[in-house]
Design an enzyme around this catalytic site. Sequence first.
Site, PDB file in Angstrom:
ATOM      1  N   CYS A   1       5.907   6.395   4.381  1.00  0.00           N
ATOM      2  CA  CYS A   1       4.694   5.693   3.930  1.00  0.00           C
ATOM      3  C   CYS A   1       4.155   6.270   2.626  1.00  0.00           C
ATOM      4  O   CYS A   1       3.230   5.711   2.038  1.00  0.00           O
ATOM      5  CB  CYS A   1       3.607   5.757   5.005  1.00  0.00           C
ATOM      6  SG  CYS A   1       4.090   4.941   6.530  1.00  0.00           S
TER       7      CYS A   1
ATOM      8  N   HIS B   1       0.835  -1.198   0.000  1.00  0.00           N
ATOM      9  CA  HIS B   1       0.000   0.000   0.000  1.00  0.00           C
ATOM     10  C   HIS B   1       0.871   1.249   0.000  1.00  0.00           C
ATOM     11  O   HIS B   1       2.104   1.176   0.098  1.00  0.00           O
ATOM     12  CB  HIS B   1      -0.968   0.002   1.195  1.00  0.00           C
ATOM     13  CG  HIS B   1      -0.422   0.569   2.459  1.00  0.00           C
ATOM     14  ND1 HIS B   1      -1.049   1.585   3.145  1.00  0.00           N
ATOM     15  CD2 HIS B   1       0.696   0.264   3.148  1.00  0.00           C
ATOM     16  CE1 HIS B   1      -0.341   1.871   4.232  1.00  0.00           C
ATOM     17  NE2 HIS B   1       0.708   1.093   4.258  1.00  0.00           N
TER      18      HIS B   1
ATOM     19  N   HIS C   1       4.956   0.298  -0.309  1.00  0.00           N
ATOM     20  CA  HIS C   1       5.697  -0.576   0.598  1.00  0.00           C
ATOM     21  C   HIS C   1       4.658  -1.626   1.035  1.00  0.00           C
ATOM     22  O   HIS C   1       3.634  -1.762   0.360  1.00  0.00           O
ATOM     23  CB  HIS C   1       6.295   0.216   1.773  1.00  0.00           C
ATOM     24  CG  HIS C   1       5.278   0.870   2.642  1.00  0.00           C
ATOM     25  ND1 HIS C   1       4.558   1.978   2.246  1.00  0.00           N
ATOM     26  CD2 HIS C   1       4.827   0.569   3.892  1.00  0.00           C
ATOM     27  CE1 HIS C   1       3.723   2.326   3.212  1.00  0.00           C
ATOM     28  NE2 HIS C   1       3.864   1.483   4.217  1.00  0.00           N
TER      29      HIS C   1
ATOM     30  N   GLU D   1      -0.761  -3.278  11.829  1.00  0.00           N
ATOM     31  CA  GLU D   1       0.152  -3.243  10.669  1.00  0.00           C
ATOM     32  C   GLU D   1       1.479  -3.925  10.978  1.00  0.00           C
ATOM     33  O   GLU D   1       2.209  -4.331  10.091  1.00  0.00           O
ATOM     34  CB  GLU D   1       0.463  -1.794  10.294  1.00  0.00           C
ATOM     35  CG  GLU D   1      -0.602  -1.114   9.492  1.00  0.00           C
ATOM     36  CD  GLU D   1      -0.145   0.283   9.083  1.00  0.00           C
ATOM     37  OE1 GLU D   1      -0.721   0.800   8.132  1.00  0.00           O
ATOM     38  OE2 GLU D   1       0.776   0.857   9.702  1.00  0.00           O
TER      39      GLU D   1
ATOM     40  N   ASP E   1      -5.535 -10.271   0.643  1.00  0.00           N
ATOM     41  CA  ASP E   1      -4.267 -10.985   0.773  1.00  0.00           C
ATOM     42  C   ASP E   1      -3.490 -11.001  -0.546  1.00  0.00           C
ATOM     43  O   ASP E   1      -4.047 -11.320  -1.598  1.00  0.00           O
ATOM     44  CB  ASP E   1      -4.545 -12.437   1.217  1.00  0.00           C
ATOM     45  CG  ASP E   1      -3.267 -13.143   1.611  1.00  0.00           C
ATOM     46  OD1 ASP E   1      -2.326 -12.492   2.105  1.00  0.00           O
ATOM     47  OD2 ASP E   1      -3.200 -14.374   1.399  1.00  0.00           O
ATOM     48  N   HIS E   2      -2.208 -10.665  -0.448  1.00  0.00           N
ATOM     49  CA  HIS E   2      -1.331 -10.611  -1.631  1.00  0.00           C
ATOM     50  C   HIS E   2      -1.886  -9.646  -2.675  1.00  0.00           C
ATOM     51  O   HIS E   2      -1.787  -9.881  -3.873  1.00  0.00           O
ATOM     52  CB  HIS E   2      -1.101 -12.006  -2.217  1.00  0.00           C
ATOM     53  CG  HIS E   2      -0.132 -12.825  -1.419  1.00  0.00           C
ATOM     54  ND1 HIS E   2      -0.502 -13.465  -0.263  1.00  0.00           N
ATOM     55  CD2 HIS E   2       1.204 -13.094  -1.578  1.00  0.00           C
ATOM     56  CE1 HIS E   2       0.556 -14.113   0.234  1.00  0.00           C
ATOM     57  NE2 HIS E   2       1.598 -13.888  -0.537  1.00  0.00           N
TER      58      HIS E   2
END
Lengths: 137, 137, 137, 137, 137, 137
Positions: free
Chosen positions: D35, D16, D41, D126, D81-82
């Site tokens: 970020c 993200h 990242h 996170e 996910d992924h």
Amino acid sequence: MATCVVARKVQFCAAHRLHNPGKSDEWNRTTFGRCNNPNFHGHNYEVEITVEGEIDPETGYVVVADRLKRIADEHVVANLDHKNLNLDVPWFTNRLTSAEHLAVYCWDQLAGRIPTGRLTSIRVAENAVNSVEYRGA
Amino acid sequence: MATCVVARKVQFCAAHRLHNPGKSDEWNRTTFGRCNNPNFHGHNYEVEITVEGEIDPETGYVVVADRLKRIADEHVVANLDHKNLNLDVPWFTNRLTSAEHLAVYCWDQLAGRIPTGRLTSIRVAENAVNSVEYRGA
Amino acid sequence: MATCVVARKVQFCAAHRLHNPGKSDEWNRTTFGRCNNPNFHGHNYEVEITVEGEIDPETGYVVVADRLKRIADEHVVANLDHKNLNLDVPWFTNRLTSAEHLAVYCWDQLAGRIPTGRLTSIRVAENAVNSVEYRGA
Amino acid sequence: MATCVVARKVQFCAAHRLHNPGKSDEWNRTTFGRCNNPNFHGHNYEVEITVEGEIDPETGYVVVADRLKRIADEHVVANLDHKNLNLDVPWFTNRLTSAEHLAVYCWDQLAGRIPTGRLTSIRVAENAVNSVEYRGA
Amino acid sequence: MATCVVARKVQFCAAHRLHNPGKSDEWNRTTFGRCNNPNFHGHNYEVEITVEGEIDPETGYVVVADRLKRIADEHVVANLDHKNLNLDVPWFTNRLTSAEHLAVYCWDQLAGRIPTGRLTSIRVAENAVNSVEYRGA
Amino acid sequence: MATCVVARKVQFCAAHRLHNPGKSDEWNRTTFGRCNNPNFHGHNYEVEITVEGEIDPETGYVVVADRLKRIADEHVVANLDHKNLNLDVPWFTNRLTSAEHLAVYCWDQLAGRIPTGRLTSIRVAENAVNSVEYRGA
């Protein structure tokens, strides 16, 4: 506007001793056990700071993450890390260095400095099994 | 006979200070940084004891789990837990209280006392990011 | 002189994608599964750096802890943290961004810079269940 | 009837970037720091889903464990996910991909699908130090 | 070609009891303590499988991650998860269900099935403090 | 007087089986899946006991840490550790051995025995992803 709770953990390591000078040595040994060792012992402490507030639509944040970390580093970690809580931290001169009091200390250091939202909880863990949480007076 | 390696973790919390009295205060501050704090700091230490040996077909064990724990409790934890490594543990009178030396200390306390199998490693962690391992001289 | 092994963990978070441009899309999807997602995914990576050497009697250290951390921060974390491994790190231009290659990258960055002792292992964990270890060529 | 709170953790990894396209590059860099990296990242995210309700005397459960897991896998993990949260998840097209918004997203996906009891909290972490909790509008 | 070690953790939960039927009840109670409870007890077990081999330049992997997981799921987890090791797993009919023997069992199940590289270690942890490692006969 | 919440974790390992004898085998298999295995399975359980009260200025404690641990060891751990919940713990004779019911059991064992402050929560975790919390009737 959605309200959300943000939590951030910081860590410090410190020496301390539980000892009430107004009580007998016997009372101290019975009450505090090995935590009364005259030459101190120590812990890796973990402090979790919880802030509640509305999500700012411009940032997606309740509180800008880096600002919260900088405030915690300056007003909690810098004062406690690699210190002796009994000897190096004036706030504890007349207070027992229990995890409960550490939580109150962190609250007092942080409650007035949260830039957005408001402090709702301080959790202090001395190790993997013991922790305390203080939610203000 | 199958050879197997058994590891057991024990924990203790202690105060300590890194300071070499044969060196200047300046050298000590530069070398040890915040770990040189005169009034000590502290950690929750974790010690992992590793024993290698043949699996005993009568027990399924390399070393009876409870016996290993009792030996570690008696000869390591009892001496270090809730203590000041610099002031309360005679072995450290002329030695720096680094994690490296703690691993050597644990080895010296345990190597001759393992009932079956032989001690192959002592790992000492001061926190979640720093650890040392000693495998004997 | 006692020989000891010192380990230090550092962390970074990064985006990456497993994709071999010399192979078909079909081969990539079959081989890498969800890790082949064209828009990347990411991880919180943990790198454990292990150095072996003699304990310096003046410091009690194999390697001064703060120096090792500073070298790791400058030559590993600064290059990888909050980066896209495929797009932001030139070393990976012609290499797959697997954990195995990340371990080799960290080794190449650190092996010549350890001030005392010698690098013996780099362990890279992508998450709590997958890790790789590289011990040099 | 006893009321109980059940919590289940699921995990996903994703890329993200925090970036507000309505603001200047300078504002974005200052507000989001690393970020804001243009090439993204990533993180290993952990989501804890909390459901409150009465214990069913026939099952001993507030909510059948496998059903809750299947709902979370289908409506949260499969979507995230992924993935790249900014590019692959339509819900984030006009929203910042902060942990706060991720918690709201998970709530919206799950609140109407809990078979027994009711959703009371979504906690999104996170990494090991940052988390947020959303308890509904 | 660079050689690398890859480790993957899998988990299962199971009931078991340590009891040697060729010995007296007294011997069993003394040797195994609470682990000898006639009605069994149980653990969340963690198995770490380590494979060593050369990094395949086409995949960046020593062994394709998903294949290793599938083999571990099929030949270890499916046989042990939510089972009674003493009653449900024929391999243990004449063997004590110690962690040492579990490690040998996992080795026997996996050593011949690793698609690339070779199995070098099985580590079995019964809990956060006890683990064993088997590296083959 | 400051009010504070104190939490302490204790651990035990046990075998159990989810099975409702008033229902068909088919219903039990469908509802409980692998947790219905006739020969039991098991877990390393973690119980977090939370007590709320005023900080005693003479001790700095809400409740003397060692007393709370001793009560938990005597009235929870001694009854459950290395036991079969279904067969060895009379409280479960007519109750399903779900984590929800375990939390109620711990509450019943502890609520009347807290020396200072009052019990406010019991959290029971069966593993790293599933937990329940009970806060009293």
